[in-house]
Design a protein around this motif. Structure first.
Motif, short mmCIF file in Angstrom:
data_model
loop_
_atom_site.label_atom_id
_atom_site.label_comp_id
_atom_site.label_asym_id
_atom_site.label_seq_id
_atom_site.Cartn_x
_atom_site.Cartn_y
_atom_site.Cartn_z
N SER A 155 11.50 5.81 10.29
CA SER A 155 10.22 5.34 9.77
C SER A 155 10.46 4.68 8.41
O SER A 155 11.58 4.74 7.88
N ARG A 156 9.42 4.10 7.84
CA ARG A 156 9.57 3.41 6.55
C ARG A 156 10.20 4.33 5.53
O ARG A 156 9.88 5.53 5.49
N ASP A 157 11.10 3.79 4.69
CA ASP A 157 11.91 4.64 3.82
C ASP A 157 11.60 4.44 2.33
O ASP A 157 12.47 4.61 1.48
N LYS B 241 0.84 -1.21 0.00
CA LYS B 241 0.00 0.00 0.00
C LYS B 241 0.87 1.26 0.00
O LYS B 241 0.63 2.18 -0.78
N SER B 242 1.87 1.31 0.86
CA SER B 242 2.71 2.52 0.95
C SER B 242 3.42 2.80 -0.37
O SER B 242 3.50 3.94 -0.82
N ILE B 243 3.96 1.74 -0.98
CA ILE B 243 4.70 1.94 -2.24
C ILE B 243 3.73 2.28 -3.38
O ILE B 243 4.03 3.11 -4.24
N LEU C 225 -2.05 18.64 11.91
CA LEU C 225 -1.07 19.71 12.16
C LEU C 225 0.36 19.21 12.06
O LEU C 225 1.28 19.95 11.75
N ARG C 226 0.57 17.90 12.32
CA ARG C 226 1.91 17.34 12.20
C ARG C 226 2.48 17.52 10.80
O ARG C 226 3.69 17.50 10.62
N VAL C 227 1.59 17.67 9.80
CA VAL C 227 2.03 17.93 8.42
C VAL C 227 1.91 19.41 8.08
O VAL C 227 2.81 20.00 7.48
N GLY D 96 -5.05 8.18 5.21
CA GLY D 96 -4.14 9.18 5.76
C GLY D 96 -2.97 9.45 4.84
O GLY D 96 -2.53 10.60 4.70
N THR D 97 -2.46 8.41 4.21
CA THR D 97 -1.30 8.60 3.33
C THR D 97 -1.69 9.50 2.16
O THR D 97 -0.94 10.41 1.78
N THR D 98 -2.88 9.27 1.58
CA THR D 98 -3.31 10.10 0.44
C THR D 98 -3.33 11.57 0.85
O THR D 98 -2.72 12.42 0.18
N CYS D 99 -4.00 11.90 1.95
CA CYS D 99 -4.19 13.33 2.22
C CYS D 99 -2.90 13.97 2.74
O CYS D 99 -2.58 15.09 2.37
N ARG D 100 -2.14 13.25 3.57
CA ARG D 100 -0.93 13.89 4.11
C ARG D 100 0.14 14.06 3.04
O ARG D 100 0.80 15.10 2.98
N LEU D 101 0.31 13.08 2.16
CA LEU D 101 1.30 13.25 1.09
C LEU D 101 0.85 14.32 0.10
O LEU D 101 1.67 15.10 -0.40
N LEU E 48 6.98 -1.66 12.92
CA LEU E 48 5.84 -2.59 12.97
C LEU E 48 4.56 -1.88 13.39
O LEU E 48 3.64 -2.50 13.91
N VAL E 49 4.52 -0.55 13.10
CA VAL E 49 3.44 0.26 13.68
C VAL E 49 2.04 -0.24 13.29
O VAL E 49 1.11 -0.17 14.08
N ASP E 50 1.91 -0.80 12.07
CA ASP E 50 0.60 -1.28 11.63
C ASP E 50 0.33 -2.72 12.06
O ASP E 50 -0.77 -3.24 11.84
N VAL F 149 7.58 13.24 15.63
CA VAL F 149 7.06 11.88 15.48
C VAL F 149 7.83 11.12 14.41
O VAL F 149 8.27 11.71 13.41
N ALA F 150 7.99 9.81 14.64
CA ALA F 150 8.58 8.95 13.60
C ALA F 150 7.46 8.61 12.64
O ALA F 150 6.77 7.61 12.81
N SER F 151 7.24 9.44 11.65
CA SER F 151 6.13 9.24 10.72
C SER F 151 6.63 9.41 9.29
O SER F 151 7.09 10.49 8.91
N ALA F 152 6.47 8.35 8.51
CA ALA F 152 6.88 8.42 7.11
C ALA F 152 5.97 9.35 6.32
O ALA F 152 6.38 9.89 5.29
N GLN F 153 4.75 9.53 6.80
CA GLN F 153 3.84 10.44 6.10
C GLN F 153 4.32 11.88 6.27
O GLN F 153 4.35 12.65 5.30
N VAL F 154 4.72 12.23 7.49
CA VAL F 154 5.24 13.58 7.74
C VAL F 154 6.53 13.79 6.94
O VAL F 154 6.70 14.79 6.22
C1 S3P Z 1 2.41 5.01 6.07
C2 S3P Z 1 3.02 5.34 7.24
C3 S3P Z 1 2.52 4.94 8.56
C4 S3P Z 1 1.52 3.81 8.48
C5 S3P Z 1 0.53 4.00 7.38
C6 S3P Z 1 1.21 4.14 6.04
C7 S3P Z 1 2.99 5.49 4.81
O1 S3P Z 1 1.91 6.06 9.16
O2 S3P Z 1 0.86 3.65 9.72
O3 S3P Z 1 -0.33 2.86 7.34
O4 S3P Z 1 2.67 4.95 3.74
O5 S3P Z 1 3.80 6.43 4.86
P1 S3P Z 1 2.80 7.16 9.91
O6 S3P Z 1 3.81 7.62 8.93
O7 S3P Z 1 1.88 8.29 10.27
O8 S3P Z 1 3.36 6.45 11.09
#
Ligand code: S3P
Length: 435
Positions: A196-198, A22-24, A130-132, A99-104, A319-321, A168-173
């Motif tokens: 966070s995921r890279d 999903k993320s990729i 607000l984190r974004v 969340g990924t759609t709107c924050r990115l 392993l957040v999810d 926060v360790a957030s890949a979305q941010v």
């Molecule tokens: C995601 C990052 C994670 C994860 C979400 C997908 C991403 O959220 O929980 O399901 O694709 O960047 P956070 O970055 O807010 O931790």
């Protein structure tokens, strides 16, 4: 819809190719939309969240052609807006549950002239934005939020580069800031409290953009201005979806399942390390990489003597999810399993800490939850029950795994939540022998 998940009658066995990551998938579609030229994406996850991103970029002027792939998932062709930029849509962009759609997208839109409104479903409207918007505001964009939530209106502007220490360790941010930084003059750096995921750092170079990284300081950066060029991207299977199949195999006696073409990116596979530590039988066979993502086969089997463990705060980002699934597995382990530093779970698609505690308690387990920690006592004898998914895909699937070891059926409602990330979950589990 109510889904009735039945206790397992025998071991689970076989091979599945879980759907695309999903993320990729989100990133490949967004980067292709931003790029000059036509990108061809294969193995794209066909799920509600990724459809939200596909619809959003089409509304913003990318030309999107979606067809059912010959292999796995969707084949998607995207001709990006490139240097012309996104067009202002007539109405707000609906990001659904994603969340990924709107924050990115906030990072994408922050640098373009125009006014764009992003909205989402009830769950997404409850999640913090607000984190974004705070760091993007420091870069020069203007946001009107609804008390820090969606709907959010973005007014783009010429941006300044930023050095940002994210709380926060957030890949979305991280991704939103890096994407915005591509159109700012100079170096934009994000420093994270934990890695966070890279996927963004790995995928941007395929679109012709360099990303600097320093693992020691947990920093990554881009130097703008940079323009993306179209690319062909193939997407491996989603480890977060594979986790539910793996968890099912771990808790059902004598099971052994294989999952093929799984992304083995270490920023995503913390759950495999934890399952192994609990005594599960876990084997990974690394194959050919898919683009810049390590990929391989994961074989997971039941093992006698599963035991509790402590999942440290510094492991959570990897392993957040998967915490709901690991909490279900903990019910089958002897001793206490503790998760530290899990406050982020309170702001996912639901308040997952509260939901895990409520759901597992209803099934008969003993669970304690604090503001940012969770403990599960095992082994627990689980009973049949009726549980709400709270419209959260990962809870729906976690309850279905719990049902495998319960003494009666578990009714899960609404089950449609699984469409967000893994629409074929019930079919895949059934193909391994679950009822
Ligand atoms: C995601 C990052 C994670 C994860 C979400 C997908 C991403 O959220 O929980 O399901 O694709 O960047 P956070 O970055 O807010 O931790």
């Amino acid at each position: 819809m109510i889904h009735t998940a039945m206790p397992a009658e025998g071991p689970l066995a076989g091979t599945v190719r879980v759907p695309g990551d999903k993320s990729i998938s989100h990133r490949a579609v967004l980067f292709a939309a931003m790029a000059e030229g036509t990108s061809r994406l294969t193995g794209v996850l066909d799920s509600a969240d990724v459809r939200s991103t596909l619809n959003a970029v089409a509304a913003l002027g990318a030309v999107v052609d979606v067809s059912r792939g010959h292999g796995h998932g969707l084949d998607v062709t995207v001709t990006g807006w490139g240097e012309r930029g996104p067009r202002e849509p007539d109405s707000s962009i609906h990001c659904g549950n994603s969340g990924t759609t709107c924050r990115l997208l906030m990072g994408v839109l922050a640098s373009w002239p125009g006014t764009f409104t992003l909205d989402g479903d009830d769950s997404l409207r409850r999640r913090p934005m607000l984190r974004v918007t705070d760091p993007l505001t420091l870069m020069g964009a203007t946001f009107a939020t609804t008390e820090g939530h969606l709907p959010v209106t973005v007014s783009g502007a010429a941006l300044r580069a930023l050095r940002y220490e994210s709380p926060v360790a957030s890949a979305q941010v991280k991704t939103a800031i890096l994407i915005a930084g591509l159109r700012a003059q100079g170096v934009t750096t994000v420093i994270e409290p934990a890695p966070s995921r890279d996927h963004t750092e790995r995928l941007l170079p395929a679109f012709g953009v360099g990303v600097g990284r320093d693992a020691g300081s947990r920093a990554c950066w881009v130097e703008g201005p940079e323009a993306l060029q179209a690319s062909d991207v193939s997407i491996p299977a989603d480890p977060s979806s594979a986790a539910f199949i793996a968890g099912a195999a771990v808790v059902v006696a004598d099971s052994r399942v294989r999952m093929t073409s799984v992304a083995l990116n270490p920023t995503r596979t913390g759950f495999l390390r934890v399952l192994e530590r609990m005594g599960a039988d876990v084997e990974t066979v690394v194959g050919n990489a898919t683009g810049a993502e390590p990929t391989g086969t994961v074989i997971v089997g039941y093992a006698v003597g599963l035991h509790g463990t402590t999942v440290r705060a510094d492991e959570i980002a990897s392993l957040v999810d998967e915490v709901p699934l690991l909490a279900v597995v903990a019910c089958a382990a002897t001793g206490v399993t503790r998760f530290d530093g899990v406050s982020e779970l309170r702001v996912k698609e639901s308040d997952r800490l509260a939901a895990i505690a409520d759901g597992l308690t209803a099934l008969g387990a003993t669970v304690r939850a604090g503001e940012d920690w969770l403990e599960v006592d095992g082994p627990a004898r689980l009973h049949g029950a009726r549980l709400s998914s709270l419209d959260d895909h990962r809870l729906a699937m976690a309850w279905a795994v719990a049902a495998l070891t319960a003494d009666g059926p578990v009714e899960i409602e609404p089950w449609e939540a699984v469409d967000v990330s893994y629409p074929s979950f019930a079919e895949d589990l059934a193909s391994l022998g679950a009822r």
